[in-house]
Write an enzyme that holds these catalytic residues in place. Structure first.
Site, PDB file in Angstrom:
ATOM      1  N   LYS A   1      -6.190   1.567  10.499  1.00  0.00           N
ATOM      2  CA  LYS A   1      -6.966   1.782  11.717  1.00  0.00           C
ATOM      3  C   LYS A   1      -8.442   1.665  11.381  1.00  0.00           C
ATOM      4  O   LYS A   1      -8.995   2.542  10.720  1.00  0.00           O
ATOM      5  CB  LYS A   1      -6.651   3.168  12.293  1.00  0.00           C
TER       6      LYS A   1
ATOM      7  N   LYS B   1     -10.649   6.216  17.840  1.00  0.00           N
ATOM      8  CA  LYS B   1     -10.235   7.625  17.913  1.00  0.00           C
ATOM      9  C   LYS B   1     -10.580   8.389  16.640  1.00  0.00           C
ATOM     10  O   LYS B   1     -10.811   9.600  16.682  1.00  0.00           O
ATOM     11  CB  LYS B   1      -8.756   7.744  18.287  1.00  0.00           C
TER      12      LYS B   1
ATOM     13  N   THR C   1      -5.367  13.278  17.373  1.00  0.00           N
ATOM     14  CA  THR C   1      -6.357  13.367  16.296  1.00  0.00           C
ATOM     15  C   THR C   1      -7.486  14.337  16.645  1.00  0.00           C
ATOM     16  O   THR C   1      -8.094  14.913  15.748  1.00  0.00           O
ATOM     17  CB  THR C   1      -6.888  11.953  15.974  1.00  0.00           C
TER      18      THR C   1
ATOM     19  N   GLY D   1       0.848  -1.190   0.000  1.00  0.00           N
ATOM     20  CA  GLY D   1       0.000   0.000   0.000  1.00  0.00           C
ATOM     21  C   GLY D   1       0.878   1.232   0.000  1.00  0.00           C
ATOM     22  O   GLY D   1       1.553   1.518   0.999  1.00  0.00           O
TER      23      GLY D   1
ATOM     24  N   GLY E   1      -0.669   4.380  16.804  1.00  0.00           N
ATOM     25  CA  GLY E   1      -0.275   5.398  17.787  1.00  0.00           C
ATOM     26  C   GLY E   1      -0.295   6.767  17.145  1.00  0.00           C
ATOM     27  O   GLY E   1      -0.600   6.905  15.955  1.00  0.00           O
TER      28      GLY E   1
ATOM     29  N   ARG F   1      -0.396  -0.883  -5.855  1.00  0.00           N
ATOM     30  CA  ARG F   1      -1.234  -1.797  -6.655  1.00  0.00           C
ATOM     31  C   ARG F   1      -1.267  -1.395  -8.125  1.00  0.00           C
ATOM     32  O   ARG F   1      -1.568  -2.207  -8.988  1.00  0.00           O
ATOM     33  CB  ARG F   1      -2.652  -1.846  -6.086  1.00  0.00           C
TER      34      ARG F   1
ATOM     35  N   TRP G   1       0.623   6.710   4.372  1.00  0.00           N
ATOM     36  CA  TRP G   1       1.160   5.982   5.522  1.00  0.00           C
ATOM     37  C   TRP G   1       2.167   4.913   5.081  1.00  0.00           C
ATOM     38  O   TRP G   1       3.225   4.749   5.701  1.00  0.00           O
ATOM     39  CB  TRP G   1       0.013   5.393   6.330  1.00  0.00           C
TER      40      TRP G   1
END
Ligand SMILES: NC(=O)C1=CN([C@@H]2O[C@H](COP(=O)(O)OP(=O)(O)OC[C@H]3O[C@@H](n4cnc5c(N)ncnc54)[C@H](OP(=O)(O)O)[C@@H]3O)[C@@H](O)[C@H]2O)C=CC1
Ligand SMILES: O=C(CO)COP(=O)(O)O
Length: 326
Positions: free
Chosen positions: A107, A190, A247, A11, A135, A35, A15
């Site tokens: 997440k 979160k 966040t 990916g 985190g 991809r 991130w």
């Protein structure tokens, strides 16, 4: 203790790109898998990923769209959006024929199944050793080498500790844990709570309301965490309270920014992944199945689905019966 020299990141979004940089900085030999073959070729030649603009990819990071090549490594990190993690691991599964750590870096909670990311990995790739990394860590901060700390959990403590050794550096400090579920709950919940706080800020409800909503959000995250067996030190740790604070306080967060736009009555920016939008409905289904009250998350889910207006949702939260703090 096992050492993991070669790493692939599956990916090539913001991130995944930041994590490839982290692994290279830690001295690993790194492959970043995209991809789309055209994207992979473009990133490989320009050393720039439009999903993480302004970050130059280290020359030693190999970028490819060849999954067989990417999977010939000693550990894998999956950095797709949460709802696509199963698809990515399904594709990888035929290449995983011996125990290899697969670290979920997304997440969220899977729609339909209510499964957390490591459960999805275990199901889709039975040979994998699932782990989770989560985190307070914005991709841009991490890629630029600003100091960050996260939690990395695996069932086996020695494995978690080896993975930390493989990825850690002075500016990216993972703490190891065996509380996989606790880490997963914090990261998923979160994002939903950050949308709520963004809405409150967008509606100009004030700094006191921002603090109150973040704290009551933490109370409901903790309630769900306890019901699902999470440890309290995980919930108050980096992947729980730590990521919630980040966040819920920064417009750099896409989830907070989505809430901010909604609260201001503006159109949210298109094409930005805000996982909380996808997690909200499944989080409240999961909470209901455990008889856990999550009023802030429910308000977010009802606003996003159009079942409630923002003003009605705020009024609903403010007129709940008074009760003991827990
Ligand atoms: N950005 C951040 O600061 C952080 C993000 N995370 C988490 O990481 C996850 C990914 O977020 P992020 O990288 O920011 O998102 P982005 O939108 O930047 O990137 C998502 C990437 O996933 C790829 N992708 C989508 N579907 C698939 C699939 N089925 N198979 C393979 N690749 C796929 C996309 O490919 P394509 O480019 O071809 O569309 C894209 O490169 C989320 O769960 C997020 O919560 C966690 C910590 C920090
Ligand atoms: O998870 C993150 C920081 O820890 C990134 O947050 P956003 O997805 O809201 O940008």
């Amino acid at each position: 203790m096992a050492t993991f020299q070669s790493v692939a990141v599956i990916g090539a979004g913001a991130w995944g790109t930041a994590l490839a940089t982290v692994a290279a900085r830690a001295g690993r030999s790194v492959t970043l898998w995209a991809r789309n073959a055209e994207h992979a070729t473009r990133i490989a030649s320009t050393r720039d990923n439009p999903r993480l603009p302004g970050v130059r990819l280290a020359p030693e990071i190999v970028v490819t769209s060849d999954l067989a090549q990417a999977s010939r490594v000693e550990m894998l990190l999956i950095a797709t959006p949460a709802q696509h993690l199963r698809g990515a691991v399904n594709m990888l599964a035929s290449h995983i024929t011996k125990p290899v750590p697969i670290i979920a870096c997304a997440k969220g909670i899977e729609h339909g199944t209510h499964k957390f990311m490591t459960d999805v990995i275990a199901e889709a790739a039975p040979h994998a050793l699932p782990a989770i990394l989560s985190g307070p860590s914005f991709a841009d901060d991490v890629a630029r080498g600003l100091p960050t700390a996260v939690t990395l959990a695996a069932k086996d403590e020695a494995l978690a500790s080896s993975l930390v050794q493989a990825l850690g550096s002075p500016t990216f400090r993972p703490y190891h844990s065996t509380d996989i579920r606790g880490v997963e709950i914090g990261g998923a919940a979160k994002n939903v709570l950050a949308i709520a706080v963004g809405i409150a800020v967008g509606r100009k409800l004030g700094a006191s309301a921002q603090a109150a909503l973040t704290t009551r959000g933490f109370a409901e995250l903790t309630r769900l965490g306890r019901a699902l067996g999470a440890r309290s030190e995980t919930l108050t740790g980096l992947s729980g309270l730590g990521d919630l604070i980040l966040t819920c306080s920064s417009p750099q967060s896409r989830n907070f920014a989505l809430g901010l736009a909604l609260g201001r009555g503006e159109q949210p920016s298109a094409g930005k992944l805000a996982e909380g939008e996808f997690t909200a409905p499944v989080l409240i289904e999961l909470a209901a199945s455990q008889n856990i009250e999550m009023p802030v998350s429910e308000a977010v889910a009802s606003i996003l689905s159009g079942r409630s207006t923002i003003d009605a949702a705020i009024s609903g939260l403010l007129t709940r019966p008074f009760k003991a703090e827990e």
